[in-house]
Design a protein around this motif. Sequence first.
Motif, PDB file in Angstrom:
ATOM      1  N   TYR A  20     -16.520  25.753  -1.149  1.00  0.00           N
ATOM      2  CA  TYR A  20     -15.250  25.284  -0.577  1.00  0.00           C
ATOM      3  C   TYR A  20     -15.503  24.436   0.664  1.00  0.00           C
ATOM      4  CZ  TYR A  20     -10.914  25.399   2.086  1.00  0.00           C
ATOM      5  OH  TYR A  20      -9.815  25.036   2.817  1.00  0.00           O
ATOM      6  N   VAL A  21     -16.357  24.937   1.550  1.00  0.00           N
ATOM      7  CA  VAL A  21     -16.602  24.252   2.818  1.00  0.00           C
ATOM      8  C   VAL A  21     -17.316  22.912   2.617  1.00  0.00           C
ATOM      9  CG1 VAL A  21     -17.952  24.401   4.947  1.00  0.00           C
ATOM     10  CG2 VAL A  21     -16.521  26.311   4.255  1.00  0.00           C
ATOM     11  N   LEU A  22     -18.298  22.884   1.719  1.00  0.00           N
ATOM     12  CA  LEU A  22     -19.114  21.688   1.556  1.00  0.00           C
ATOM     13  C   LEU A  22     -18.552  20.688   0.548  1.00  0.00           C
ATOM     14  CD1 LEU A  22     -22.750  23.118   1.606  1.00  0.00           C
ATOM     15  CD2 LEU A  22     -21.421  22.164   3.497  1.00  0.00           C
ATOM     16  N   TRP A  23     -17.880  21.176  -0.492  1.00  0.00           N
ATOM     17  CA  TRP A  23     -17.491  20.295  -1.598  1.00  0.00           C
ATOM     18  C   TRP A  23     -15.983  20.118  -1.763  1.00  0.00           C
ATOM     19  CZ3 TRP A  23     -21.265  23.066  -5.469  1.00  0.00           C
ATOM     20  CH2 TRP A  23     -22.570  22.640  -5.195  1.00  0.00           C
ATOM     21  N   LEU A  24     -15.226  21.180  -1.582  1.00  0.00           N
ATOM     22  CA  LEU A  24     -13.796  21.114  -1.876  1.00  0.00           C
ATOM     23  C   LEU A  24     -12.942  20.737  -0.663  1.00  0.00           C
ATOM     24  CD1 LEU A  24     -13.432  24.254  -4.179  1.00  0.00           C
ATOM     25  CD2 LEU A  24     -13.611  21.851  -4.852  1.00  0.00           C
ATOM     26  N   ARG A  25     -13.310  21.215   0.485  1.00  0.00           N
ATOM     27  CA  ARG A  25     -12.508  20.987   1.680  1.00  0.00           C
ATOM     28  C   ARG A  25     -12.608  19.575   2.248  1.00  0.00           C
ATOM     29  NH1 ARG A  25     -12.568  21.293   7.197  1.00  0.00           N
ATOM     30  NH2 ARG A  25     -10.650  22.143   8.070  1.00  0.00           N
ATOM     31  N   PRO A  26     -13.798  18.993   2.374  1.00  0.00           N
ATOM     32  CA  PRO A  26     -13.924  17.707   3.075  1.00  0.00           C
ATOM     33  C   PRO A  26     -13.122  16.578   2.424  1.00  0.00           C
ATOM     34  CG  PRO A  26     -16.067  18.770   2.891  1.00  0.00           C
ATOM     35  CD  PRO A  26     -15.129  19.539   2.012  1.00  0.00           C
ATOM     36  N   MET A  74       0.813  -1.211   0.000  1.00  0.00           N
ATOM     37  CA  MET A  74       0.000   0.000   0.000  1.00  0.00           C
ATOM     38  C   MET A  74       0.843   1.256   0.000  1.00  0.00           C
ATOM     39  SD  MET A  74      -3.007   0.987   2.695  1.00  0.00           S
ATOM     40  CE  MET A  74      -3.731  -0.634   2.476  1.00  0.00           C
ATOM     41  N   GLY A  75       2.193   1.096   0.126  1.00  0.00           N
ATOM     42  CA  GLY A  75       3.036   2.265   0.145  1.00  0.00           C
ATOM     43  C   GLY A  75       3.190   2.799   1.558  1.00  0.00           C
ATOM     44  N   ASP A  76       3.970   3.866   1.709  1.00  0.00           N
ATOM     45  CA  ASP A  76       4.239   4.407   3.035  1.00  0.00           C
ATOM     46  C   ASP A  76       3.013   5.071   3.632  1.00  0.00           C
ATOM     47  OD1 ASP A  76       6.176   5.031   5.151  1.00  0.00           O
ATOM     48  OD2 ASP A  76       5.723   7.092   4.582  1.00  0.00           O
ATOM     49  N   ALA A  77       2.156   5.660   2.817  1.00  0.00           N
ATOM     50  CA  ALA A  77       0.962   6.314   3.335  1.00  0.00           C
ATOM     51  C   ALA A  77      -0.113   6.321   2.261  1.00  0.00           C
ATOM     52  CB  ALA A  77       1.276   7.744   3.782  1.00  0.00           C
ATOM     53  N   MET A  78      -1.339   6.230   2.706  1.00  0.00           N
ATOM     54  CA  MET A  78      -2.446   6.288   1.766  1.00  0.00           C
ATOM     55  C   MET A  78      -2.649   7.711   1.267  1.00  0.00           C
ATOM     56  SD  MET A  78      -5.223   3.877   3.720  1.00  0.00           S
ATOM     57  CE  MET A  78      -6.519   4.412   2.589  1.00  0.00           C
ATOM     58  N   LYS A  79      -3.210   7.813   0.091  1.00  0.00           N
ATOM     59  CA  LYS A  79      -3.569   9.126  -0.430  1.00  0.00           C
ATOM     60  C   LYS A  79      -4.842   9.614   0.251  1.00  0.00           C
ATOM     61  CE  LYS A  79      -1.594   8.332  -5.035  1.00  0.00           C
ATOM     62  NZ  LYS A  79      -1.888   8.247  -6.491  1.00  0.00           N
ATOM     63  N   PRO A  80      -5.065  10.936   0.300  1.00  0.00           N
ATOM     64  CA  PRO A  80      -6.328  11.444   0.860  1.00  0.00           C
ATOM     65  C   PRO A  80      -7.521  10.855   0.112  1.00  0.00           C
ATOM     66  CG  PRO A  80      -4.747  13.221   0.593  1.00  0.00           C
ATOM     67  CD  PRO A  80      -4.141  12.018  -0.073  1.00  0.00           C
ATOM     68  N   LEU A  81      -8.568  10.553   0.850  1.00  0.00           N
ATOM     69  CA  LEU A  81      -9.785   9.985   0.288  1.00  0.00           C
ATOM     70  C   LEU A  81     -10.814  11.098   0.127  1.00  0.00           C
ATOM     71  CD1 LEU A  81      -9.918   6.860   2.632  1.00  0.00           C
ATOM     72  CD2 LEU A  81      -8.946   6.985   0.330  1.00  0.00           C
ATOM     73  N   THR A  82     -11.319  11.264  -1.082  1.00  0.00           N
ATOM     74  CA  THR A  82     -12.248  12.354  -1.365  1.00  0.00           C
ATOM     75  C   THR A  82     -13.451  11.830  -2.135  1.00  0.00           C
ATOM     76  OG1 THR A  82     -11.140  12.895  -3.453  1.00  0.00           O
ATOM     77  CG2 THR A  82     -10.357  14.033  -1.466  1.00  0.00           C
ATOM     78  N   ALA A  83     -14.424  12.718  -2.333  1.00  0.00           N
ATOM     79  CA  ALA A  83     -15.592  12.414  -3.164  1.00  0.00           C
ATOM     80  C   ALA A  83     -15.400  13.138  -4.497  1.00  0.00           C
ATOM     81  CB  ALA A  83     -16.875  12.872  -2.481  1.00  0.00           C
ATOM     82  N   PRO A  84     -14.973  12.443  -5.549  1.00  0.00           N
ATOM     83  CA  PRO A  84     -14.651  13.107  -6.816  1.00  0.00           C
ATOM     84  C   PRO A  84     -15.796  13.933  -7.389  1.00  0.00           C
ATOM     85  CG  PRO A  84     -13.830  10.858  -6.825  1.00  0.00           C
ATOM     86  CD  PRO A  84     -14.676  10.991  -5.595  1.00  0.00           C
ATOM     87  N   ALA A  85     -17.022  13.428  -7.297  1.00  0.00           N
ATOM     88  CA  ALA A  85     -18.154  14.165  -7.880  1.00  0.00           C
ATOM     89  C   ALA A  85     -18.348  15.501  -7.179  1.00  0.00           C
ATOM     90  CB  ALA A  85     -19.429  13.326  -7.785  1.00  0.00           C
ATOM     91  N   SER A  86     -18.222  15.512  -5.844  1.00  0.00           N
ATOM     92  CA  SER A  86     -18.390  16.759  -5.096  1.00  0.00           C
ATOM     93  C   SER A  86     -17.280  17.751  -5.427  1.00  0.00           C
ATOM     94  CB  SER A  86     -18.404  16.472  -3.590  1.00  0.00           C
ATOM     95  OG  SER A  86     -19.520  15.695  -3.239  1.00  0.00           O
ATOM     96  N   ARG A  87     -16.066  17.271  -5.532  1.00  0.00           N
ATOM     97  CA  ARG A  87     -14.959  18.168  -5.862  1.00  0.00           C
ATOM     98  C   ARG A  87     -15.110  18.730  -7.269  1.00  0.00           C
ATOM     99  NH1 ARG A  87     -10.769  18.394  -2.556  1.00  0.00           N
ATOM    100  NH2 ARG A  87      -9.335  18.969  -4.231  1.00  0.00           N
ATOM    101  N   LEU A  88     -15.573  17.910  -8.194  1.00  0.00           N
ATOM    102  CA  LEU A  88     -15.797  18.395  -9.556  1.00  0.00           C
ATOM    103  C   LEU A  88     -16.864  19.476  -9.563  1.00  0.00           C
ATOM    104  CD1 LEU A  88     -15.271  18.169 -12.585  1.00  0.00           C
ATOM    105  CD2 LEU A  88     -16.983  16.336 -12.673  1.00  0.00           C
ATOM    106  N   ALA A  89     -17.949  19.251  -8.809  1.00  0.00           N
ATOM    107  CA  ALA A  89     -19.010  20.254  -8.733  1.00  0.00           C
ATOM    108  C   ALA A  89     -18.493  21.542  -8.103  1.00  0.00           C
ATOM    109  CB  ALA A  89     -20.188  19.706  -7.933  1.00  0.00           C
ATOM    110  N   GLY A  90     -17.653  21.403  -7.069  1.00  0.00           N
ATOM    111  CA  GLY A  90     -17.107  22.584  -6.416  1.00  0.00           C
ATOM    112  C   GLY A  90     -16.239  23.419  -7.339  1.00  0.00           C
ATOM    113  N   TRP A  91     -15.330  22.756  -8.055  1.00  0.00           N
ATOM    114  CA  TRP A  91     -14.456  23.496  -8.969  1.00  0.00           C
ATOM    115  C   TRP A  91     -15.245  24.071 -10.139  1.00  0.00           C
ATOM    116  CZ3 TRP A  91     -10.304  25.488  -7.425  1.00  0.00           C
ATOM    117  CH2 TRP A  91      -9.465  24.837  -6.514  1.00  0.00           C
ATOM    118  N   ALA A  92     -16.260  23.358 -10.598  1.00  0.00           N
ATOM    119  CA  ALA A  92     -17.096  23.890 -11.678  1.00  0.00           C
ATOM    120  C   ALA A  92     -17.777  25.176 -11.236  1.00  0.00           C
ATOM    121  CB  ALA A  92     -18.135  22.846 -12.102  1.00  0.00           C
TER     122      ALA A  92
END
Length: 211
Positions: A55-61, A1-19
């Motif tokens: 940012y608070v609801l979609w990009l940050r979490p 798994m490597g030295d550390a896992m990558k951050p786990l996110t919700a891709p759809a929410s982040r896409l909506a946030g950046w859009a």
Amino acid sequence: MGDAMKPLTAPASRLAGWAWVVIVVVLIADLALRGSGASSLIAGSVLMITVGVAYVLWLRPRVVPTAEGVRLVNPLRDTFVPWSVFTWADVTDVLRIHAGEQVFRSWPLRETKRARVRENLRRAGDGPAYALDEDADPASMRPTDLAARHLRAEAERRKAEPGVRAAAERAGEEEPAAAPGPSEPATVWAPDALAALGAPVFLLIVVLLLV
């Protein structure tokens, strides 16, 4: 798994946030070029508030596994659970992290299928360590269930490290309650989230007072 896992996110929410951020940039640019007067200033301030909300609801979490523990980055608050007290990760309607009797919920990693949520809630009634098929094919697992399994595996790997194992043994001893620290979960307000919401609201208030 490597030295550390990558951050786990919700891709759809982040896409909506950046859009939405891109849309707001275009709208504010249009206001700057063609708008004028108090109405444009108010509209621009309101748009900035919506960026803070996005940012608070979609990009940050996100959920951030580190060498010391797992950090649940939720809209307004962050919770850090050291591996030494991490006991389980499961999914009901959201990903949950267990630390003994304490249960912490993750905002971004959610189960969206209603039937699955009902099944998860029923199984959770058997306790945090209800039986799971750890040998299931990852390709057949739903994303949130897979994230929970990865966290359980990461916790097991980290707890095998000497320093974490010693901390876990100390956490199991009966001692007087102490201030939150590296050996126990801690939840704090997130300054960046408060600033993302507070700054544009303050700007809007100033604009309303000046116009």
